[in-house]
Enzyme design. Sequence first.
Site, mmCIF file in Angstrom:
data_model
loop_
_atom_site.group_PDB
_atom_site.id
_atom_site.type_symbol
_atom_site.label_atom_id
_atom_site.label_comp_id
_atom_site.label_asym_id
_atom_site.label_seq_id
_atom_site.Cartn_x
_atom_site.Cartn_y
_atom_site.Cartn_z
ATOM 1 N N ASP B 25 0.880 -1.163 0.000
ATOM 2 C CA ASP B 25 0.000 0.000 0.000
ATOM 3 C C ASP B 25 0.920 1.215 0.000
ATOM 4 O O ASP B 25 1.502 1.558 1.027
ATOM 5 C CB ASP B 25 -0.895 -0.040 1.250
ATOM 6 N N LYS B 87 3.262 11.158 -3.425
ATOM 7 C CA LYS B 87 2.213 10.511 -4.223
ATOM 8 C C LYS B 87 1.328 11.547 -4.929
ATOM 9 O O LYS B 87 0.806 11.289 -6.006
ATOM 10 C CB LYS B 87 1.363 9.637 -3.301
ATOM 11 N N GLU B 185 -7.202 0.670 -4.680
ATOM 12 C CA GLU B 185 -7.239 0.599 -3.220
ATOM 13 C C GLU B 185 -8.589 0.103 -2.684
ATOM 14 O O GLU B 185 -8.618 -0.793 -1.841
ATOM 15 C CB GLU B 185 -6.881 1.957 -2.618
ATOM 16 N N ASP B 207 -12.924 5.896 2.707
ATOM 17 C CA ASP B 207 -11.495 5.935 3.027
ATOM 18 C C ASP B 207 -11.114 7.328 3.541
ATOM 19 O O ASP B 207 -10.953 8.252 2.750
ATOM 20 C CB ASP B 207 -10.707 5.576 1.751
#
Lengths: 107, 628
Positions: B25, B87, B185, B207
């Site tokens: 992850d 990211k 994800e 999330d």
Amino acid sequence: MAVTLTESAAKHIQKALSSRGKGVGLRLGVRTSGCSGMAYILEYADEIDEHDQVFESQGLQVIVDDKSLVYIDGTELDFAREGLNEGFKFNNPNVENECGCGESFTV
Amino acid sequence: MALLQISEPGQTAAPHEHRLAVGIDLGTTNSLVATVRSSMAETLPDEQKRHLLPSVVHYSADAAPLVGDEAQAKASQDPLNTIASVKRFMGRGLADVKSVGSRLPYDFIEEEGMPRIRTVVGALSPVQVSADILRSLRSRAESSLGGELTGVVITVPAYFDDAQRQATKDAARLAGLNVLRLLNEPTAAAVAYGLDKAAEGVYAIYDLGGGTFDISILRLQRGVFEVMSTAGDSALGGDDMDRLVAQWIMQQADIAEDAEHKHIRQLVSMARAAKETLTQQDTAPLSLQFDNGQQWQGQLTRTQFNTLIEPLIQKTLMPCRRALRDAGIASDAIHEVVMIGGSTRVPRVREKVAEFFQRQPHVDIDPDKVVAIGAAIQADVLAGNKPDSDMLLLDVTPLSLGLETMGGLTEKVIPRNTTIPVAKAQEFTTFKDGQTAMAIHVVQGERELVTDCRSLARFELRGIPPMVAGAARIRVTFQVDADGLLSVAAQEQTTGVYSEITVKPSYGLADNDIESMLREAMENAGDDATKRALREQQVEADRVVNALKAALKADGQQLLKRSEFDTVNLRLNNLLNIMRGTDPQAIKIAIDELEQTTRDFAARRMDKAIQMAMQGKALDEFDTETEH
């Protein structure tokens, strides 16, 4: 003689069995292969058949088939940590030689 | 000596043949690595028993890069060389990076069309920084598993486009990892809970991380997870809760707004500790020591905390509503809700989410680890360690892929939510007489006009033999591999001239574009249809005008009377005027009128052409020709 588990091995197997949600115990055995002749089998057991010997150790069933027992009788299964790596280790009194990796052996 | 793991009955691998595979992850704030050992999927800790690796890298001139907590510790003393949240920059252009990174201290420069961050060890691309994080996870995994990794599954947000996925894959390759698959994800989280074992259903994946919020609606159908919609807020998360609590403490303890930076940082970490305490307890004690020796004691109750964060939770429910609307379903159509991200530990968040979707969310698996665990389960299957597994998890294209046709219109070749891998071909032709090259512009998105879609690549097919417009047959093949990466090939069918491109994306995406692209497509569907109709008529008008001008030039004077010639010209000019307007219907009428006017002219041209062909030929020659 018998095949036994250390306390830490038993604890880990108990945890693994309950997370897996099924299984009557742990199967230990050998088969021919590998770089030094024989290789260990370490599996969950879902059933016990007529050629199996069942040992009781630390409250868990340890299952070994007749043919394998000759090679691993007296073995104590341990759970070991080496740095970050962790896993099971056969302390087998019958072993004469191991390949460097410990996944196979000769008697 | 090798340490052994327990296998499923009858599945002990031959010595040295067990394939080591992990799931990673790769997060904005934290990264994790997980594996399946003795049939249990678990995340792997480092020597200090820490499972989470902060996604932070510190570079120094005279030592290897530091990754994780050690790097984070350098952030305040050496901010320019301590790279966090990389990211957010993956697969982005310089302009986007500047807008996203405006609050970050990094010094961005452009090199070979890619944004890079200036550090003491030189200019680094986001891909290189990510590779350092992956390298750290790889070495942790290899020392934990006692061998080299066969392959990895890396998770990416569902809304990541081709450019961002390709950048992630490049980072993995740079870190020496073999990527078995990139996995969305939310899909990974669903896999961790075993939802893929169900036959079908619609799932909401909520999330809420440290700095980002994402909601995804997934549909499982015949073993395929399809992303129905995604929405979110790229600047909303647990850190905002901490800031609100810190502000509240400042009010309570009478601390001035302009307190020193050092003190604010202390307050924020105290706020975070209080938030964490309140997930288990009803009150959290607070205590402050001032520089002048004075003390302040206080406490924060869960009720007070809930009131403070209520607006933040409400802010997450808006994207939830939007995602449901985009997916075209009501909240009671959701079968299960899965929670990801550390901030979903907050009891109030769970309550509000349960209330919103009218069902209890899944929270049993640690929300920080659930994505990595799902990735590990998938990696184990893909590496071939579960020979009898029926889990063949397929993924889908997040957005439609197509190309630009005349008039700036999008022609979709692979619609969104197509299961991948996939290859599709479509035939196109030339627009003008004697056209020998064709520009192929590959785009991604749902909108009708190319300008509203994301441009992925451009290439040219040259060497088409000169033919009249519409005679050439050019076959364009789109192929998407299992990781969602696209290659496009074009071939002229009669001569076989060929050209292809693997989409090396042109990093030009503005912040949140992909997330909002689907939404815009739906909101503008009606508007787009009108624009499309207009462009189609304009292209048709263009074609008619070109053909007629060529014909008039060739033999207009010869075949048309003066008055006829004038009428045709009048109508032609009429069309030229109208086609610049915005009414597709009017253009259509003008085209029809012009075609009627020129019908006789066309007939005379045809006759003339036949006469020319027959001239000077004997009758028997026609016989032989008709036999063929």
